[in-house]
Design an enzyme around this catalytic site. Structure first.
Site, PDB file in Angstrom:
ATOM      1  N   GLY A   1      -2.044   2.567   7.963  1.00 32.89           N
ATOM      2  CA  GLY A   1      -2.046   4.026   7.828  1.00 32.89           C
ATOM      3  C   GLY A   1      -3.241   4.658   8.524  1.00 32.89           C
ATOM      4  O   GLY A   1      -3.123   5.696   9.179  1.00 32.89           O
TER       5      GLY A   1
ATOM      6  N   GLU B   1       2.285   7.642   3.419  1.00 32.80           N
ATOM      7  CA  GLU B   1       2.753   7.137   2.111  1.00 32.80           C
ATOM      8  C   GLU B   1       2.309   5.684   2.051  1.00 32.80           C
ATOM      9  O   GLU B   1       2.920   4.814   2.684  1.00 32.80           O
ATOM     10  CB  GLU B   1       4.291   7.226   2.017  1.00 32.80           C
ATOM     11  CG  GLU B   1       4.861   8.634   2.023  1.00 32.80           C
ATOM     12  CD  GLU B   1       4.678   9.350   0.689  1.00 32.80           C
ATOM     13  OE1 GLU B   1       4.071   8.778  -0.235  1.00 32.80           O
ATOM     14  OE2 GLU B   1       5.135  10.500   0.583  1.00 32.80           O
TER      15      GLU B   1
ATOM     16  N   CYS C   1       5.702  -0.048  -3.775  1.00 26.73           N
ATOM     17  CA  CYS C   1       4.441   0.695  -3.709  1.00 26.73           C
ATOM     18  C   CYS C   1       4.012   1.187  -5.081  1.00 26.73           C
ATOM     19  O   CYS C   1       2.832   1.268  -5.375  1.00 26.73           O
ATOM     20  CB  CYS C   1       4.572   1.853  -2.730  1.00 26.73           C
ATOM     21  SG  CYS C   1       5.935   2.945  -3.096  1.00 26.73           S
TER      22      CYS C   1
ATOM     23  N   LYS D   1      10.648   3.827  13.782  1.00 29.34           N
ATOM     24  CA  LYS D   1      10.439   2.385  13.972  1.00 29.34           C
ATOM     25  C   LYS D   1      10.388   1.703  12.604  1.00 29.34           C
ATOM     26  O   LYS D   1       9.438   1.897  11.842  1.00 29.34           O
ATOM     27  CB  LYS D   1       9.123   2.091  14.709  1.00 29.34           C
ATOM     28  CG  LYS D   1       9.058   0.617  15.110  1.00 29.34           C
ATOM     29  CD  LYS D   1       7.663   0.134  15.445  1.00 29.34           C
ATOM     30  CE  LYS D   1       6.903  -0.388  14.262  1.00 29.34           C
ATOM     31  NZ  LYS D   1       7.451  -1.592  13.637  1.00 29.34           N
TER      32      LYS D   1
ATOM     33  N   GLU E   1      -4.326  -4.146  -3.934  1.00 26.87           N
ATOM     34  CA  GLU E   1      -2.866  -4.208  -4.054  1.00 26.87           C
ATOM     35  C   GLU E   1      -2.420  -5.639  -3.721  1.00 26.87           C
ATOM     36  O   GLU E   1      -2.756  -6.159  -2.654  1.00 26.87           O
ATOM     37  CB  GLU E   1      -2.216  -3.230  -3.062  1.00 26.87           C
ATOM     38  CG  GLU E   1      -0.709  -3.204  -3.188  1.00 26.87           C
ATOM     39  CD  GLU E   1      -0.046  -2.246  -2.188  1.00 26.87           C
ATOM     40  OE1 GLU E   1      -0.458  -2.215  -1.020  1.00 26.87           O
ATOM     41  OE2 GLU E   1       0.891  -1.548  -2.607  1.00 26.87           O
TER      42      GLU E   1
ATOM     43  N   GLY F   1       3.604   2.637   4.617  1.00 26.98           N
ATOM     44  CA  GLY F   1       3.129   1.268   4.795  1.00 26.98           C
ATOM     45  C   GLY F   1       1.773   1.072   4.152  1.00 26.98           C
ATOM     46  O   GLY F   1       1.407   1.778   3.204  1.00 26.98           O
ATOM     47  N   SER F   2       1.021   0.131   4.676  1.00 27.95           N
ATOM     48  CA  SER F   2      -0.248  -0.246   4.044  1.00 27.95           C
ATOM     49  C   SER F   2      -1.381   0.711   4.455  1.00 27.95           C
ATOM     50  O   SER F   2      -1.319   1.336   5.516  1.00 27.95           O
ATOM     51  CB  SER F   2      -0.616  -1.668   4.469  1.00 27.95           C
ATOM     52  OG  SER F   2      -0.887  -1.681   5.854  1.00 27.95           O
TER      53      SER F   2
HETATM   54  P1  NAD Z   1       2.298  -2.461   7.220  1.00 27.98           P
HETATM   55  O1  NAD Z   1       1.297  -1.394   7.187  1.00 27.98           O
HETATM   56  O2  NAD Z   1       1.885  -3.824   7.602  1.00 27.98           O
HETATM   57  O3  NAD Z   1       3.485  -2.079   8.202  1.00 27.98           O
HETATM   58  C1  NAD Z   1       4.211  -0.869   8.051  1.00 27.98           C
HETATM   59  C2  NAD Z   1       4.748  -0.444   9.395  1.00 27.98           C
HETATM   60  O4  NAD Z   1       3.656  -0.113  10.235  1.00 27.98           O
HETATM   61  C3  NAD Z   1       5.541  -1.519  10.133  1.00 27.98           C
HETATM   62  O5  NAD Z   1       6.663  -0.916  10.726  1.00 27.98           O
HETATM   63  C4  NAD Z   1       4.557  -1.993  11.175  1.00 27.98           C
HETATM   64  O6  NAD Z   1       5.176  -2.538  12.326  1.00 27.98           O
HETATM   65  C5  NAD Z   1       3.844  -0.693  11.504  1.00 27.98           C
HETATM   66  N1  NAD Z   1       2.544  -0.827  12.152  1.00 27.98           N
HETATM   67  C6  NAD Z   1       1.573  -1.718  11.885  1.00 27.98           C
HETATM   68  N2  NAD Z   1       0.520  -1.519  12.710  1.00 27.98           N
HETATM   69  C7  NAD Z   1       0.832  -0.467  13.500  1.00 27.98           C
HETATM   70  C8  NAD Z   1       0.167   0.216  14.555  1.00 27.98           C
HETATM   71  N3  NAD Z   1      -1.047  -0.155  14.983  1.00 27.98           N
HETATM   72  N4  NAD Z   1       0.780   1.259  15.133  1.00 27.98           N
HETATM   73  C9  NAD Z   1       1.997   1.657  14.730  1.00 27.98           C
HETATM   74  N5  NAD Z   1       2.693   1.026  13.756  1.00 27.98           N
HETATM   75  C10 NAD Z   1       2.119  -0.025  13.140  1.00 27.98           C
HETATM   76  O7  NAD Z   1       2.979  -2.447   5.786  1.00 27.98           O
HETATM   77  P2  NAD Z   1       4.056  -3.460   5.225  1.00 27.98           P
HETATM   78  O8  NAD Z   1       3.376  -4.760   4.950  1.00 27.98           O
HETATM   79  O9  NAD Z   1       5.257  -3.432   6.098  1.00 27.98           O
HETATM   80  O10 NAD Z   1       4.482  -2.751   3.859  1.00 27.98           O
HETATM   81  C11 NAD Z   1       3.790  -2.916   2.671  1.00 27.98           C
HETATM   82  C12 NAD Z   1       2.914  -1.729   2.371  1.00 27.98           C
HETATM   83  O11 NAD Z   1       3.686  -0.533   2.386  1.00 27.98           O
HETATM   84  C13 NAD Z   1       2.301  -1.804   0.986  1.00 27.98           C
HETATM   85  O12 NAD Z   1       0.959  -1.405   1.045  1.00 27.98           O
HETATM   86  C14 NAD Z   1       3.123  -0.789   0.197  1.00 27.98           C
HETATM   87  O13 NAD Z   1       2.492  -0.288  -0.943  1.00 27.98           O
HETATM   88  C15 NAD Z   1       3.380   0.247   1.228  1.00 27.98           C
HETATM   89  N6  NAD Z   1       4.508   1.112   0.870  1.00 27.98           N
HETATM   90  C16 NAD Z   1       4.248   2.405   0.483  1.00 27.98           C
HETATM   91  C17 NAD Z   1       5.296   3.233   0.077  1.00 27.98           C
HETATM   92  C18 NAD Z   1       5.024   4.644  -0.383  1.00 27.98           C
HETATM   93  O14 NAD Z   1       5.961   5.417  -0.447  1.00 27.98           O
HETATM   94  N7  NAD Z   1       3.793   5.007  -0.712  1.00 27.98           N
HETATM   95  C19 NAD Z   1       6.611   2.762   0.094  1.00 27.98           C
HETATM   96  C20 NAD Z   1       6.836   1.463   0.498  1.00 27.98           C
HETATM   97  C21 NAD Z   1       5.771   0.634   0.883  1.00 27.98           C
END
Ligand code: NAD
Length: 519
Positions: free
Chosen positions: A255, A272, A306, A197, A408, A250-251
């Protein structure tokens, strides 16, 4: 509607019809790739906004539970067909599949650029990474040897690395193609089926990639892409009984939810997550290089990375010189429209992120910090570019306990903090709940290695920043997550060791309890 926004809408419409997702923008896009078919979502309508203008871009419908279930069922079946091939056949198949991207690279980059608001040259780079990742992991398919363990009995004991079955993957909006290929390639190289997703904000490129890969020879249903919101489609995926492993990019907040959902079903996860990486500049560093490195570390991708080097720690005697030079370099960055060739920095991707970043700057100023450069919309932009633009921003007068120094930001915002000596630099660098990356700039090699050894960060650069390759393990400590991606470590996250015991004695005997091996 502005001409600029209309042009972006038309461009997106053309690209979506070229890739078969929709014949016009009025039609509900076929925003999922399930069991070898483009499929429209069945849930609520999700609107996409143009990051460069803030205007409407397109709509699609949330996939929802039933489509997730269909995707998982397809992946379960396809995974068996995939494992029925020999390891060499799987490798050849991955290599030929990724060649299907040839001839579509530019359109894929344009599609991503208009939806994600990323500079077109960055998107071209991301397409290149997709290919690199598939080729790298294709090479691993027939090299996943097990081990023979010299057990102290008459048994032959060997270990096989077996796939989980079907894995669920969830990716963010800041590098959609990169993160998609980054996780798809090792997952299938290890023998799994996948349901991925993408972020609801950048839904289309992953669908196009999966479709091209299947046209290139991957079994139907091996890779499925479902698009929708986290709490709906995302939760349906993380809670599905037939998903055996979760991989999340993601965040930290999301996570935690993903890891909790996995834990409820005793399913392991890889996380991640975000970062607040320290970029440490010593007085003995080559200053030109350190300044160039510092601004590239934070302002590339408008800081939506990130590993962004968002905390610049500068030795006190060169503090004023370095911030003056970084500020000058920042103000010279070409901030512009995503599709302009000369653009080096585009807008933030979405309104929520823009509001979060600007509110953090306002609070930092209220807490006593000083904006050295940026902090507002760049003056050089055309009026029609009324989207989520923020000039490269440098903030000084920051204390390590301020929100802007701890949280962040995920935007083009750099904080500069002075330090006195090595001990002070390490203390400040590690004074964070994150642990994703960090860098040190110095001409003293012994010092460089001393510092690297003491940073609590998954990746450390010496006189460099953002060097990343699929061959080398990547991941975080603490709130930056756990598990590793890339390299052999990334591949191993997608397999489980299975230990097999074979009796080799002429007469087999099975001991009762922990005996000496005799019956
Ligand atoms: P986010 O956590 O808001 O969303 C990431 C994903 O999670 C999206 O697809 C979202 O729809 C999904 N999601 C959210 N809530 C969920 C739930 N309850 N159940 C299942 N899926 C859910 O993050 P974002 O705003 O899209 O991205 C930014 C973040 O990602 C920043 O913190 C960034 O540092 C991090 N990031 C980390 C890496 C890494 O490799 N460490 C790489 C890229 C981005």
């Amino acid at each position: 509607m502005s001409t600029l926004n209309l042009k972006a809408q038309q461009k997106l419409g053309q690209l979506m019809s070229q890739f078969g997702l929709a014949s016009s923008l009025e039609e509900t896009p076929l925003s999922n790739w399930i069991d070898g078919e483009l499929t429209a979502g069945e849930g609520e309508t999700i609107a996409l906004t143009n990051p460069a203008t803030g205007g409407a871009l397109a709509c699609y419908r949330d996939a929802g539970d039933a489509l997730v279930a269909r995707a998982v069922a397809a992946a379960t079946q396809a995974q068996q067909a995939w494992m029925a091939l020999t390891a060499s056949e799987r490798g050849r198949c991955m290599n030929s599949a990724v060649r299907m991207l040839e001839g579509h690279e530019e359109s894929l980059a344009q599609l991503e650029s208009v939806v994600a608001g990323k500079p077109i040259r960055d998107c071209r780079g991301e397409v290149g990474k997709v290919r690199e990742m598939f080729e790298y992991y294709a090479g691993w398919c027939d090299k996943q040897h097990g081990e023979v363990i010299p057990v102290p009995t008459s048994h032959l004991n060997y270990v096989r690395h077996v796939p989980f079955g079907v894995v669920g993957q969830i990716t963010p909006w800041n590098a959609p193609m990169f993160t998609c290929a980054w996780q798809l390639a090792p997952a299938i190289a290890a023998g799994n089926g996948v349901v991925l997703k993408p972020s609801e904000l950048t839904p289309f490129s992953s669908v196009v990639i999966a479709r091209l890969l299947e046209r290139g020879g991957l079994p139907k249903g091996l890779i499925n892409i479902v698009n929708g919101l986290g709490p709906t489609t995302g939760s349906a995926l993380t809670g599905h009984d037939d998903i055996s492993k979760l991989v999340f990019v993601g965040s930290p907040d999301s996570g935690r939810l993903i890891a909790e959902a996995g834990a409820r079903r005793l399913v392991p996860s890889v996380l991640e997550l975000g970062g607040k990486s320290a970029n440490i500049v010593f007085a003995d560093a080559r200053i030109d290089e350190a300044v160039a490195g510092a601004q590239a570390a934070i302002f590339a991708a408008a800081g939506q990375s990130c590993v962004a080097g968002s905390r610049l720690l500068i030795q006190r005697e060169i503090f004023d010189t370095v911030i003056e030079r970084v500020a000058r370099a920042a103000s010279q960055i070409d901030v512009g429209l995503p599709d302009a060739e000369e653009t080096r920095m585009g807008p933030l991707q979405n309104a929520r992120q823009f509001e979060r970043v600007t509110a953090m700057i306002t609070r930092a100023e209220a807490a006593g910090a000083r904006v050295v450069t940026g902090g507002k919309r760049p003056e050089t932009l055309p009026e029609e570019a009324s989207g989520y633009y923020l000039a490269p921003t440098l903030i000084a007068g920051v204390t390590p306990d301020m929100e802007i120094a701890c949280e962040e930001v995920f935007g083009p915002v750099l904080v500069a903090i002075p330090f006195d000596d090595e001990e002070d630099a390490i203390r400040l660098a590690n004074q964070t709940r994150f642990g994703l990356a960090g860098a040190v700039w110095t001409q003293d090699p012994a010092r460089a290695h001393r510092i690297a050894g003491q940073l609590r960060a998954g990746t450390v650069w010496i006189n460099s920043y953002k060097a990343i390759n699929v061959m080398s393990p990547f991941g975080g400590f603490r709130d930056s997550g756990f598990g590793r991606s890339s390299g052999l470590d990334g591949l191993r996250e997608y397999t489980v060791p299975q230990s097999v015991w074979v009796e080799t004695a002429a007469e087999a005997s099975v001991a009762m309890g922990y005996g000496d091996g005799k019956a």
